[in-house]
Design an enzyme around this catalytic site. Structure first.
Site, mmCIF file in Angstrom:
data_model
loop_
_atom_site.group_PDB
_atom_site.id
_atom_site.type_symbol
_atom_site.label_atom_id
_atom_site.label_comp_id
_atom_site.label_asym_id
_atom_site.label_seq_id
_atom_site.Cartn_x
_atom_site.Cartn_y
_atom_site.Cartn_z
ATOM 1 N N ASP A 1 14.423 26.425 31.451
ATOM 2 C CA ASP A 1 12.977 26.351 31.251
ATOM 3 C C ASP A 1 12.543 27.810 31.121
ATOM 4 O O ASP A 1 13.376 28.679 30.823
ATOM 5 C CB ASP A 1 12.297 25.637 32.440
ATOM 6 C CG ASP A 1 10.843 25.255 32.142
ATOM 7 O OD1 ASP A 1 10.624 24.226 31.491
ATOM 8 O OD2 ASP A 1 9.910 25.994 32.548
ATOM 9 N N LYS B 1 12.587 18.446 38.311
ATOM 10 C CA LYS B 1 12.287 19.841 37.938
ATOM 11 C C LYS B 1 12.661 20.719 39.107
ATOM 12 O O LYS B 1 12.677 20.257 40.259
ATOM 13 C CB LYS B 1 10.789 20.023 37.631
ATOM 14 C CG LYS B 1 10.505 21.218 36.765
ATOM 15 C CD LYS B 1 10.754 20.911 35.300
ATOM 16 C CE LYS B 1 10.659 22.126 34.427
ATOM 17 N NZ LYS B 1 10.675 21.741 32.993
HETATM 18 O O1 2IT Z 1 10.415 20.971 29.973
HETATM 19 C C1 2IT Z 1 11.516 20.540 29.575
HETATM 20 O O2 2IT Z 1 11.627 19.416 29.065
HETATM 21 C C2 2IT Z 1 12.683 21.404 29.724
HETATM 22 N N1 2IT Z 1 12.546 22.503 30.243
HETATM 23 C C3 2IT Z 1 14.042 20.927 29.288
HETATM 24 C C4 2IT Z 1 14.687 20.107 30.342
HETATM 25 C C5 2IT Z 1 16.099 19.703 30.062
HETATM 26 O O3 2IT Z 1 16.660 19.030 30.952
HETATM 27 O O4 2IT Z 1 16.658 20.010 29.009
#
Ligand code: 2IT
Length: 445
Positions: free
Chosen positions: A164, A124
């Site tokens: 996100d 993240k």
């Molecule tokens: O919380 C999540 O799973 C996302 N923001 C998507 C992450 C992604 O790599 O598509």
């Protein structure tokens, strides 16, 4: 493993990282039994290794606003665990972003990604940059400055960021443009890309559609359906939009959305025009929902309270962490709620989850319900690697399959003797076993 001891050690090492400790505690409590029945996990110190990220990059982001003022933000990328595949997870651009929030999100992402059935590790990142009120040009300059640091540690087989909160198609475009300028390569380096330049059909809809398919499985396992159900939703962004589209298509009635300024109660339910209008709200950069009631006067704008006071059959929180607390849960239960599908990451507090469990109301956690978003990101990576595009129908079919499989995994590990399904335990145990076994296979690294 002794959950209490591990948590108190973590608290000493990372004081004040409340969201991170909350996310770890939930997983540890779920997996304690499985962990202690399998001493090979303890021997390899799987938990001690899993709760600490592989590495964290923090950096300063300097950019100039339209008035010529210099602004300074913090940037982060947390590469949490790559036991089953490249680091994968979104970038959150929001004023609330700090290390604790990104560590909780990165930690959850490990298990969520494991549940998708695809080979993706957990990561993240993001920034405390606040897109509210910013012009497109400012957002572009911020994204470019952010990528000037991030590009060094990402790559299609190492780490693939995505969107996100605060990071949508526009932001991914600006980030991708700068990456390409630096690396001089059209690599599948981000997901959520535009359709003309490597994106996947259904990725914008995927989180909301997937969450709705998962909820449909919950309903089906109780011989029930969305037909005629009243659904309360929070948030108004990409996720709430996808949920509203699919729930409405399946015969449910979405009666609320919400923003930081309050919530909208639309008794008649959201129709196609109103759902389309959510995209206008998001694109305005204002982060408010009040204009909905001006646009559609039959709807009511309510300030100071949350949509959870509205009586409903199904509640689907789609905004942010800890947005539904113990009091909200008590109110929902008193009003006869039948199902809770948490779509936001850790959208419910531990008190709320405890109340749903106690009342035996089926409650499914974000890491299972919203996994379709990152799941279709995984499919975008597959398409990029093969250098082709699948039709929408094919991506949707694969998404549907993924969500059914996640639901089955939750039942397998979460079904209780009395027939109630503890989806929290189910999701955590299924995700954990996959990652922990991969770590065992790969030795102490
Ligand atoms: O919380 C999540 O799973 C996302 N923001 C998507 C992450 C992604 O790599 O598509």
């Amino acid at each position: 493993m002794n959950v209490k001891n591990i948590l108190s050690d973590l608290e000493k090492k990372h004081p004040g990282e409340q969201e991170y400790l909350q996310a770890v505690q939930e997983v540890l409590e779920s997996i304690e039994g499985v962990y202690n029945e399998n001493p090979q996990y303890e021997d390899a110190k799987i938990i001690e290794r899993l709760v600490e990220p592989d590495r964290i990059l923090t950096f300063r982001v300097s950019w100039t606003d339209d008035e010529g003022n210099v602004n300074v933000n913090l940037g982060y990328r947390i590469q949490f665990n790559n036991a089953i595949g490249p680091y994968k997870g979104g970038l959150r651009f929001h004023s609330s972003v700090n290390l604790s929030i990104l560590k909780f999100l990165g930690f959850e992402q490990i298990f969520k990604n494991a549940l998708t059935t695809l080979p993706m590790g957990g990561a993240k990142g993001g920034s405390d940059f606040n897109p509210r009120g910013k012009s497109d040009a400012e957002i572009m300059r911020f994204c470019q400055a952010f990528m000037l640091e991030l590009w060094r540690i990402i790559g299609p087989s190492t780490d693939v960021p995505a969107g996100d909160i605060g990071t949508g198609g526009r932001e991914i475009g600006y980030l991708y443009g700068m990456y390409k300028k630096l690396q001089q390569e059209n690599a599948g380096i981000l997901t959520g890309k535009g359709l003309n330049w490597g994106g996947s059909l259904i990725r914008p809809e995927a989180t909301g559609f997937g969450a709705t398919y998962f909820t449909q499985e919950m309903l089906k396992s109780n011989n029930d359906s969305f037909e005629g159900k009243t659904v309360t939703v929070s948030g108004f962004g990409n996720v709430a939009w996808g949920v509203a589209l699919k729930v409405t298509e399946l015969g449910g009635k979405v009666v609320t959305i919400s923003g930081p300024d309050g919530y909208i109660y639309d008794e008649k339910g959201l129709d196609a025009d109103k759902i389309e209008y959510l995209l206008t709200l998001r694109a305005s950069n204002n982060d408010i929902v009040a204009p909905y009631a001006d646009e559609f006067p039959e709807a009511k704008f309510v300030v100071g309270t949350k949509p959870w006071e509205v009586a409903c059959d199904i509640a689907m929180p789609c905004a942010t962490q800890n947005e539904l607390n113990g009091n909200d849960a008590a109110q929902l239960i008193a009003n006869g709620v039948k199902y809770i599908a948490e779509v936001s990451n850790m959208g419910c507090t531990p008190e709320a989850v405890g109340a749903f469990h106690k009342a035996k109301v089926p409650f499914a956690p974000g890491k299972a319900v919203n996994a379709g978003g990152v799941g279709v990101s995984g499919l975008e990576m597959s398409q990029n690697a093969m250098k082709l595009n699948w039709p929408a129908q094919e991506v949707d079919k694969k998404l549907h399959h993924m969500m059914s499989s996640i639901h089955r995994a939750c039942i397998k590990y979460g079904a209780q003797n009395d027939g109630y399904v503890n989806y929290v335990n189910g999701a955590n145990i299924a995700g954990f076993i996959k990652v922990a076994d991969a770590m065992l296979d790969q030795g102490i690294v």
